[in-house]
Write a protein that holds these residues in place. Structure first.
Motif, mmCIF file in Angstrom:
data_model
loop_
_atom_site.group_PDB
_atom_site.id
_atom_site.type_symbol
_atom_site.label_atom_id
_atom_site.label_comp_id
_atom_site.label_asym_id
_atom_site.label_seq_id
_atom_site.Cartn_x
_atom_site.Cartn_y
_atom_site.Cartn_z
ATOM 1 N N THR A 24 0.816 -1.217 0.000
ATOM 2 C CA THR A 24 0.000 0.000 0.000
ATOM 3 C C THR A 24 0.847 1.264 0.000
ATOM 4 O O THR A 24 0.319 2.362 -0.223
ATOM 5 C CB THR A 24 -0.935 0.016 1.221
ATOM 6 O OG1 THR A 24 -0.153 -0.006 2.434
ATOM 7 C CG2 THR A 24 -1.861 -1.184 1.203
ATOM 8 N N MET A 25 2.140 1.141 0.252
ATOM 9 C CA MET A 25 3.027 2.289 0.184
ATOM 10 C C MET A 25 3.258 2.728 -1.261
ATOM 11 O O MET A 25 3.606 3.886 -1.523
ATOM 12 C CB MET A 25 4.379 1.978 0.837
ATOM 13 C CG MET A 25 4.321 1.708 2.321
ATOM 14 S SD MET A 25 5.945 1.297 3.011
ATOM 15 C CE MET A 25 6.864 2.816 2.712
ATOM 16 N N TYR A 26 3.071 1.819 -2.199
ATOM 17 C CA TYR A 26 3.424 2.093 -3.592
ATOM 18 C C TYR A 26 2.206 2.263 -4.498
ATOM 19 O O TYR A 26 2.331 2.793 -5.602
ATOM 20 C CB TYR A 26 4.291 0.957 -4.137
ATOM 21 C CG TYR A 26 5.516 0.688 -3.295
ATOM 22 C CD1 TYR A 26 6.632 1.494 -3.391
ATOM 23 C CD2 TYR A 26 5.549 -0.368 -2.378
ATOM 24 C CE1 TYR A 26 7.755 1.258 -2.611
ATOM 25 C CE2 TYR A 26 6.658 -0.609 -1.601
ATOM 26 C CZ TYR A 26 7.763 0.202 -1.719
ATOM 27 O OH TYR A 26 8.869 -0.034 -0.957
ATOM 28 N N PHE A 27 1.041 1.822 -4.051
ATOM 29 C CA PHE A 27 -0.155 1.902 -4.882
ATOM 30 C C PHE A 27 -1.282 2.567 -4.094
ATOM 31 O O PHE A 27 -1.487 2.267 -2.919
ATOM 32 C CB PHE A 27 -0.596 0.510 -5.353
ATOM 33 C CG PHE A 27 0.421 -0.196 -6.208
ATOM 34 C CD1 PHE A 27 0.505 0.063 -7.559
ATOM 35 C CD2 PHE A 27 1.308 -1.105 -5.637
ATOM 36 C CE1 PHE A 27 1.436 -0.580 -8.347
ATOM 37 C CE2 PHE A 27 2.250 -1.755 -6.417
ATOM 38 C CZ PHE A 27 2.316 -1.489 -7.777
ATOM 39 N N SER A 28 -2.011 3.446 -4.782
ATOM 40 C CA SER A 28 -3.151 4.126 -4.172
ATOM 41 C C SER A 28 -4.342 4.043 -5.119
ATOM 42 O O SER A 28 -4.177 4.082 -6.343
ATOM 43 C CB SER A 28 -2.817 5.591 -3.889
ATOM 44 O OG SER A 28 -3.948 6.283 -3.423
ATOM 45 N N ALA A 29 -5.537 3.968 -4.547
ATOM 46 C CA ALA A 29 -6.737 3.858 -5.375
ATOM 47 C C ALA A 29 -7.047 5.157 -6.096
ATOM 48 O O ALA A 29 -7.726 5.160 -7.118
ATOM 49 C CB ALA A 29 -7.923 3.454 -4.503
ATOM 50 N N GLY A 30 -6.573 6.275 -5.568
ATOM 51 C CA GLY A 30 -6.890 7.555 -6.167
ATOM 52 C C GLY A 30 -7.910 8.324 -5.351
ATOM 53 O O GLY A 30 -8.578 7.771 -4.469
ATOM 54 N N LEU A 31 -8.028 9.598 -5.642
ATOM 55 C CA LEU A 31 -8.867 10.473 -4.823
ATOM 56 C C LEU A 31 -10.347 10.098 -4.873
ATOM 57 O O LEU A 31 -11.007 9.975 -3.835
ATOM 58 C CB LEU A 31 -8.686 11.923 -5.283
ATOM 59 C CG LEU A 31 -9.515 12.982 -4.547
ATOM 60 C CD1 LEU A 31 -9.201 12.977 -3.063
ATOM 61 C CD2 LEU A 31 -9.263 14.355 -5.144
ATOM 62 N N ILE A 32 -10.890 9.894 -6.065
ATOM 63 C CA ILE A 32 -12.328 9.634 -6.200
ATOM 64 C C ILE A 32 -12.729 8.298 -5.563
ATOM 65 O O ILE A 32 -13.699 8.241 -4.790
ATOM 66 C CB ILE A 32 -12.758 9.702 -7.677
ATOM 67 C CG1 ILE A 32 -12.564 11.125 -8.212
ATOM 68 C CG2 ILE A 32 -14.209 9.265 -7.847
ATOM 69 C CD1 ILE A 32 -12.890 11.297 -9.669
ATOM 70 N N PRO A 33 -12.015 7.170 -5.829
ATOM 71 C CA PRO A 33 -12.376 5.921 -5.147
ATOM 72 C C PRO A 33 -12.277 6.019 -3.628
ATOM 73 O O PRO A 33 -13.136 5.474 -2.912
ATOM 74 C CB PRO A 33 -11.378 4.906 -5.719
ATOM 75 C CG PRO A 33 -10.986 5.467 -7.043
ATOM 76 C CD PRO A 33 -10.977 6.934 -6.858
ATOM 77 N N VAL A 34 -11.264 6.718 -3.138
ATOM 78 C CA VAL A 34 -11.129 6.864 -1.687
ATOM 79 C C VAL A 34 -12.290 7.678 -1.122
ATOM 80 O O VAL A 34 -12.837 7.356 -0.058
ATOM 81 C CB VAL A 34 -9.780 7.522 -1.338
ATOM 82 C CG1 VAL A 34 -9.714 7.866 0.150
ATOM 83 C CG2 VAL A 34 -8.628 6.597 -1.703
ATOM 84 N N PHE A 35 -12.677 8.727 -1.831
ATOM 85 C CA PHE A 35 -13.816 9.537 -1.373
ATOM 86 C C PHE A 35 -15.093 8.687 -1.340
ATOM 87 O O PHE A 35 -15.893 8.790 -0.390
ATOM 88 C CB PHE A 35 -14.008 10.737 -2.294
ATOM 89 C CG PHE A 35 -15.211 11.565 -1.948
ATOM 90 C CD1 PHE A 35 -15.163 12.485 -0.921
ATOM 91 C CD2 PHE A 35 -16.411 11.406 -2.644
ATOM 92 C CE1 PHE A 35 -16.278 13.245 -0.595
ATOM 93 C CE2 PHE A 35 -17.527 12.145 -2.320
ATOM 94 C CZ PHE A 35 -17.462 13.079 -1.292
ATOM 95 N N ILE A 36 -15.283 7.858 -2.374
ATOM 96 C CA ILE A 36 -16.479 7.001 -2.406
ATOM 97 C C ILE A 36 -16.469 6.033 -1.227
ATOM 98 O O ILE A 36 -17.505 5.777 -0.589
ATOM 99 C CB ILE A 36 -16.548 6.247 -3.743
ATOM 100 C CG1 ILE A 36 -16.785 7.235 -4.896
ATOM 101 C CG2 ILE A 36 -17.656 5.192 -3.717
ATOM 102 C CD1 ILE A 36 -16.722 6.598 -6.266
#
Length: 316
Positions: free
Chosen positions: A134-146
């Motif tokens: 998880t240090m190297y990959f992120s879902a992105g702003l919109i998926p995290v907000f959802i």
């Protein structure tokens, strides 16, 4: 006689070498002190600049004429800033998220770091690698907000705390630190009948002070300085933080500066507008109030910081 002259010459040579060496060492130390003194001044000046502008005359500060010492010294800015709407409540929110978030992060990092050293933990390698990735990959702003909205964390105080509880970097530091501790501590405790939680809380946790203090510094600074989560997840003004209020004040100051430029560039007119609205004085004063608490945290933990970060970063 020749031997005596030779010994005398050798002694003079040793004395001369030591003398030259002492001069070289003195010059080197002096250059180091001077270099670090200049560096310290460069680091401290931005904070000094905020302070002298917050206690100077507002019209002069708005024009950018305060640089080395206060002009028109007064403390009314601080009295006015404390009366700004929402500031006391924002202070409570910022202090609450910093204290609660730091406490939970320290406990979670210490416990996970300890558990990942236990060879009998089910799926230990998988869960550790799952955490590290998880240090190297992120879902992105919109998926995290959802996700946050689905979990009911938008317009919720816990959105400040829960996403920061488990930080992979902090877990790595804690795990490496635990690995440097002798295994005999756990073996002795288990022989006395202690379970895994008792081993952690009564044996390991009290001996992890350096690395936990280091993690506390990282977490407290992150929690106190964060404002983007307020910008993204919060619309309820009762949950605004100090940093977000500072962000709004900066935007207001920028808008006022643009309005002053559109007024025709008259310096007297600009000064009058700045004096009436005091965007610069408010921005400087709030910045001082926001920055000072976190500055005082580091000296409290400084004696643990170097030891903790070194032992937590290098095994052995």
């Amino acid at each position: 006689m020749t031997m005596t002259k030779t010994l005398t010459t050798a002694k003079r040579g040793d004395t001369s070498a030591r003398y030259r060496g002492s001069i070289g060492d003195t010059v080197f130390r002096g250059a180091n002190y001077l270099l670090f003194a200049v560096f310290a001044v460069l680091c401290a000046y931005p904070f000094y600049y905020l302070i002298i502008n917050s206690v100077s005359a507002n019209d002069i500060s708005a024009l950018g004429d305060v640089r080395l010492w206060p002009i028109g010294f007064h403390l009314s800015n601080y009295a006015q800033v404390f009366q700004l709407p929402g500031l006391p409540l924002a202070t409570v929110v910022s202090v609450g998220r910093t204290v609660l978030g730091t406490t939970l992060t320290v406990l979670a990092s210490g416990f996970l770091g300890f558990m990942f050293t236990q060879t009998r933990m089910w799926g230990r390698k998988f869960w550790y690698r799952f955490l590290i990735i998880t240090m190297y990959f992120s879902a992105g702003l919109i998926p995290v907000f959802i996700i946050m909205k689905t979990l009911g964390l938008t317009n919720n105080f816990w959105v400040y705390v829960l996403p920061f509880v488990v930080q992979p970097f902090n877990v790595i530091l804690a795990k490496t630190y635990v690995e440097s501790m002798p295994k005999e501590l756990q073996e002795a405790a288990e022989m006395d009948g202690a379970n895994i939680l008792q081993v952690f809380f009564k044996v390991y946790l009290p001996n992890m002070t350096p690395i936990l203090a280091t993690i506390a510094i990282f977490s407290a600074v992150t929690q106190w300085n964060s404002f983007q989560d307020t910008l993204i997840y919060i619309t309820d003004q009762s949950l605004y933080t100090l940093q977000y209020l500072l962000y709004m004040f900066i935007n207001q100051a920028s808008s006022l500066a643009q309005a002053a430029q559109n007024a025709g560039g008259n310096l007297g007119q600009i000064a009058n507008v700045a004096t009436t609205q005091t965007p610069t004085s408010i921005r400087m004063t709030v910045s001082v109030l926001v920055v000072l608490p976190i500055i005082f945290i580091y000296p409290l933990f400084q004696r643990f910081f170097v030891k903790g970060i070194m032992l937590g970063a290098v095994k052995g």
